[in-house]
Design an enzyme around this catalytic site. Structure first.
Site, mmCIF file in Angstrom:
data_model
loop_
_atom_site.group_PDB
_atom_site.id
_atom_site.type_symbol
_atom_site.label_atom_id
_atom_site.label_comp_id
_atom_site.label_asym_id
_atom_site.label_seq_id
_atom_site.Cartn_x
_atom_site.Cartn_y
_atom_site.Cartn_z
ATOM 1 N N SER A 15 -8.380 -15.536 -101.926
ATOM 2 C CA SER A 15 -6.741 -15.205 -101.527
ATOM 3 C C SER A 15 -6.538 -14.039 -102.362
ATOM 4 O O SER A 15 -6.331 -14.242 -103.710
ATOM 5 C CB SER A 15 -6.073 -16.423 -101.669
ATOM 6 O OG SER A 15 -4.682 -16.204 -101.985
ATOM 7 N N HIS A 40 -8.815 -13.622 -97.374
ATOM 8 C CA HIS A 40 -7.301 -14.311 -97.003
ATOM 9 C C HIS A 40 -6.221 -13.615 -97.583
ATOM 10 O O HIS A 40 -6.242 -13.157 -98.660
ATOM 11 C CB HIS A 40 -7.720 -15.662 -97.821
ATOM 12 C CG HIS A 40 -6.702 -16.664 -97.230
ATOM 13 N ND1 HIS A 40 -6.636 -17.493 -96.116
ATOM 14 C CD2 HIS A 40 -5.616 -16.887 -98.009
ATOM 15 C CE1 HIS A 40 -5.637 -18.159 -95.941
ATOM 16 N NE2 HIS A 40 -4.978 -18.099 -96.941
ATOM 17 N N ASP A 42 -2.198 -13.637 -97.711
ATOM 18 C CA ASP A 42 -0.947 -14.753 -97.913
ATOM 19 C C ASP A 42 0.390 -14.176 -97.438
ATOM 20 O O ASP A 42 0.712 -13.372 -98.550
ATOM 21 C CB ASP A 42 -1.047 -15.622 -98.973
ATOM 22 C CG ASP A 42 -2.226 -16.566 -99.005
ATOM 23 O OD1 ASP A 42 -2.180 -17.163 -98.098
ATOM 24 O OD2 ASP A 42 -2.861 -16.548 -100.016
ATOM 25 N N MET A 44 4.042 -14.398 -96.881
ATOM 26 C CA MET A 44 5.366 -15.180 -97.241
ATOM 27 C C MET A 44 6.577 -14.445 -96.853
ATOM 28 O O MET A 44 6.750 -13.266 -97.349
ATOM 29 C CB MET A 44 5.189 -15.830 -98.592
ATOM 30 C CG MET A 44 3.880 -16.189 -98.997
ATOM 31 S SD MET A 44 3.744 -16.893 -100.781
ATOM 32 C CE MET A 44 2.113 -17.497 -100.789
ATOM 33 N N HIS A 73 -2.699 -15.606 -93.124
ATOM 34 C CA HIS A 73 -2.026 -16.820 -93.162
ATOM 35 C C HIS A 73 -0.783 -16.440 -93.250
ATOM 36 O O HIS A 73 -0.074 -16.038 -94.359
ATOM 37 C CB HIS A 73 -2.728 -17.531 -94.488
ATOM 38 C CG HIS A 73 -1.846 -18.815 -94.748
ATOM 39 N ND1 HIS A 73 -2.256 -19.512 -95.780
ATOM 40 C CD2 HIS A 73 -1.511 -19.741 -93.925
ATOM 41 C CE1 HIS A 73 -1.489 -20.682 -95.784
ATOM 42 N NE2 HIS A 73 -1.015 -20.673 -94.589
ATOM 43 N N MET A 75 2.768 -17.495 -93.497
ATOM 44 C CA MET A 75 3.789 -18.715 -93.929
ATOM 45 C C MET A 75 5.125 -18.011 -93.550
ATOM 46 O O MET A 75 5.915 -17.828 -94.815
ATOM 47 C CB MET A 75 3.606 -18.936 -95.422
ATOM 48 C CG MET A 75 2.227 -19.689 -95.610
ATOM 49 S SD MET A 75 1.714 -19.588 -97.504
ATOM 50 C CE MET A 75 0.902 -18.051 -97.129
ATOM 51 N N MET A 144 -3.603 -27.102 -95.589
ATOM 52 C CA MET A 144 -3.135 -26.932 -96.728
ATOM 53 C C MET A 144 -3.237 -28.016 -97.607
ATOM 54 O O MET A 144 -2.915 -29.324 -97.345
ATOM 55 C CB MET A 144 -1.652 -26.846 -96.720
ATOM 56 C CG MET A 144 -1.307 -25.294 -96.015
ATOM 57 S SD MET A 144 -2.010 -23.666 -96.873
ATOM 58 C CE MET A 144 -1.631 -23.901 -98.422
ATOM 59 N N GLY A 149 2.984 -21.643 -100.989
ATOM 60 C CA GLY A 149 3.924 -20.746 -101.676
ATOM 61 C C GLY A 149 3.506 -19.961 -102.848
ATOM 62 O O GLY A 149 3.904 -19.028 -103.391
ATOM 63 N N PHE A 150 2.494 -20.783 -103.458
ATOM 64 C CA PHE A 150 2.198 -20.242 -104.840
ATOM 65 C C PHE A 150 0.606 -20.563 -104.877
ATOM 66 O O PHE A 150 0.160 -21.322 -104.597
ATOM 67 C CB PHE A 150 2.950 -20.937 -105.880
ATOM 68 C CG PHE A 150 4.483 -20.528 -105.959
ATOM 69 C CD1 PHE A 150 5.056 -19.315 -106.335
ATOM 70 C CD2 PHE A 150 5.144 -21.681 -105.290
ATOM 71 C CE1 PHE A 150 6.427 -19.478 -106.135
ATOM 72 C CE2 PHE A 150 6.573 -21.421 -105.124
ATOM 73 C CZ PHE A 150 7.236 -20.354 -105.546
ATOM 74 N N GLY A 151 0.010 -19.568 -105.540
ATOM 75 C CA GLY A 151 -1.372 -19.810 -106.153
ATOM 76 C C GLY A 151 -1.322 -20.600 -107.560
ATOM 77 O O GLY A 151 -0.182 -20.996 -107.901
ATOM 78 N N GLY A 152 -2.555 -21.301 -107.846
ATOM 79 C CA GLY A 152 -2.700 -21.847 -108.904
ATOM 80 C C GLY A 152 -2.202 -23.493 -109.076
ATOM 81 O O GLY A 152 -1.883 -23.982 -110.211
ATOM 82 N N ASP A 180 -7.123 -24.803 -98.092
ATOM 83 C CA ASP A 180 -6.457 -23.612 -98.770
ATOM 84 C C ASP A 180 -5.492 -24.210 -99.968
ATOM 85 O O ASP A 180 -4.609 -25.126 -99.581
ATOM 86 C CB ASP A 180 -5.563 -22.903 -97.951
ATOM 87 C CG ASP A 180 -4.801 -21.779 -98.489
ATOM 88 O OD1 ASP A 180 -5.344 -21.536 -99.788
ATOM 89 O OD2 ASP A 180 -4.108 -21.029 -97.817
ATOM 90 N N GLY A 181 -5.778 -24.021 -101.019
ATOM 91 C CA GLY A 181 -4.876 -24.624 -102.158
ATOM 92 C C GLY A 181 -5.855 -25.551 -103.368
ATOM 93 O O GLY A 181 -6.449 -26.504 -102.893
ATOM 94 N N GLY A 182 -5.947 -24.861 -104.463
ATOM 95 C CA GLY A 182 -6.518 -25.962 -105.554
ATOM 96 C C GLY A 182 -7.965 -25.964 -105.207
ATOM 97 O O GLY A 182 -8.532 -26.978 -105.712
ATOM 98 N N GLY A 202 -7.985 -18.846 -104.405
ATOM 99 C CA GLY A 202 -7.247 -17.590 -105.097
ATOM 100 C C GLY A 202 -7.884 -17.744 -106.651
ATOM 101 O O GLY A 202 -8.372 -16.878 -107.192
ATOM 102 N N SER A 203 -7.230 -18.454 -107.414
ATOM 103 C CA SER A 203 -7.035 -18.632 -108.900
ATOM 104 C C SER A 203 -8.761 -18.848 -109.410
ATOM 105 O O SER A 203 -9.082 -18.300 -110.268
ATOM 106 C CB SER A 203 -6.205 -19.670 -109.533
ATOM 107 O OG SER A 203 -6.124 -20.668 -108.738
#
Ligand code: DX5
Ligand code: ZN
Length: 222
Positions: A15, A40, A42, A44, A73, A75, A144, A149-152, A180-182, A202-203
């Site tokens: 991402s 990916h 994102d 927003m 993606h 959002m 999700m 809304g946010f990475g990390g 997607d996420g974490g 992402g992170s």
């Protein structure tokens, strides 16, 4: 290894939300060379989620830095208003949020009519059951595993239950199931065993010193 997946090991979709926005073109080139499968993106709008990123003009400029599939993606609220612009800018996969679509079936048909692959994303608190009515109209389900809304952010464990249910619902249809996420090497193997065929990160990639190693670690898991 997930036997239901259309491919042997999960596809890795970095991402670019976690990339350096001031150097996006170079970062995209580098992440492509590092072995990413998809990119990916994102998007927003500051309304559907409490953050803002970029729109079609940025995507269109980025297209020249990678020939990998762009997994976009959205959002955003009222995604129908922008589908053509994202497709024209170079989106290969366009994913909308079920929560943002009043007429989800129509939206998916529009995406396919534009020649893109159609995806539906579900927020962590959204039930998967309405998807059973559009299974023949979609190519990807994006689960999700954080609030978008946010990475990390930290991975939400209840994702596993939803992922297993979605995998059961999809069966052997040619539908990608993405998480997607974490996502990190700590949960990537378990996620692919539970049915994920695409892992967005992402992170866990961009915050690592060696992106090649980070992608290999995600594919293999810990
Ligand atoms: C969150 C985005 C994700 C995000 C993931 O709203 O949809 O794609 O970039 O970032 P990590 O992998 O850091 O959780
Ligand atoms: Zn995303």
């Amino acid at each position: 290894m997930n036997v239901h997946s259309p491919h042997q090991s999960p596809l890795i979709a970095p991402s670019i939300l976690s990339a350096d926005f001031a150097r996006l073109g170079e970062e995209l080139k580098a992440i492509t060379a590092a072995g990413a499968d998809w990119i990916h993106v994102d998007v927003m709008d500051g309304v559907f989620v409490p953050n803002l990123t970029f729109g079609p003009p940025v995507l269109q400029k980025l297209r020249q830095y990678s020939s990998l599939p762009f997994d976009v993606h959205l959002m955003i609220t009222e995604p129908d208003r922008h589908l053509k612009a994202f497709r024209d800018a170079g989106a290969d996969w366009i994913t909308v949020h079920a929560e943002a679509c009043t007429h989800l079936h129509r939206t998916l048909q529009t995406i396919r009519a534009l020649g893109a692959k159609a995806g539906v994303s579900l927020n962590p608190a959204t039930d998967e059951s309405p998807l059973k009515y559009v299974l023949d109209d979609l190519d990807l389900i994006l689960i999700m595993s954080v609030n978008p809304g946010f990475g990390g952010q930290s991975f939400i464990p209840a994702t596993f239950e939803k992922l297993r249910r979605v995998r059961e619902m999809v069966g052997n249809r040619a539908i990608e199931i993405s998480v997607d996420g974490g996502v990190s090497p700590k949960n990537s193997k378990q996620l692919s065993q539970a049915g994920a065929s695409v892992l967005v990160a992402g992170s866990a990639i961009f915050n690592q010193p060696d992106w090649v190693k980070a992608i290999v670690a995600l594919r293999a898991g810990e």
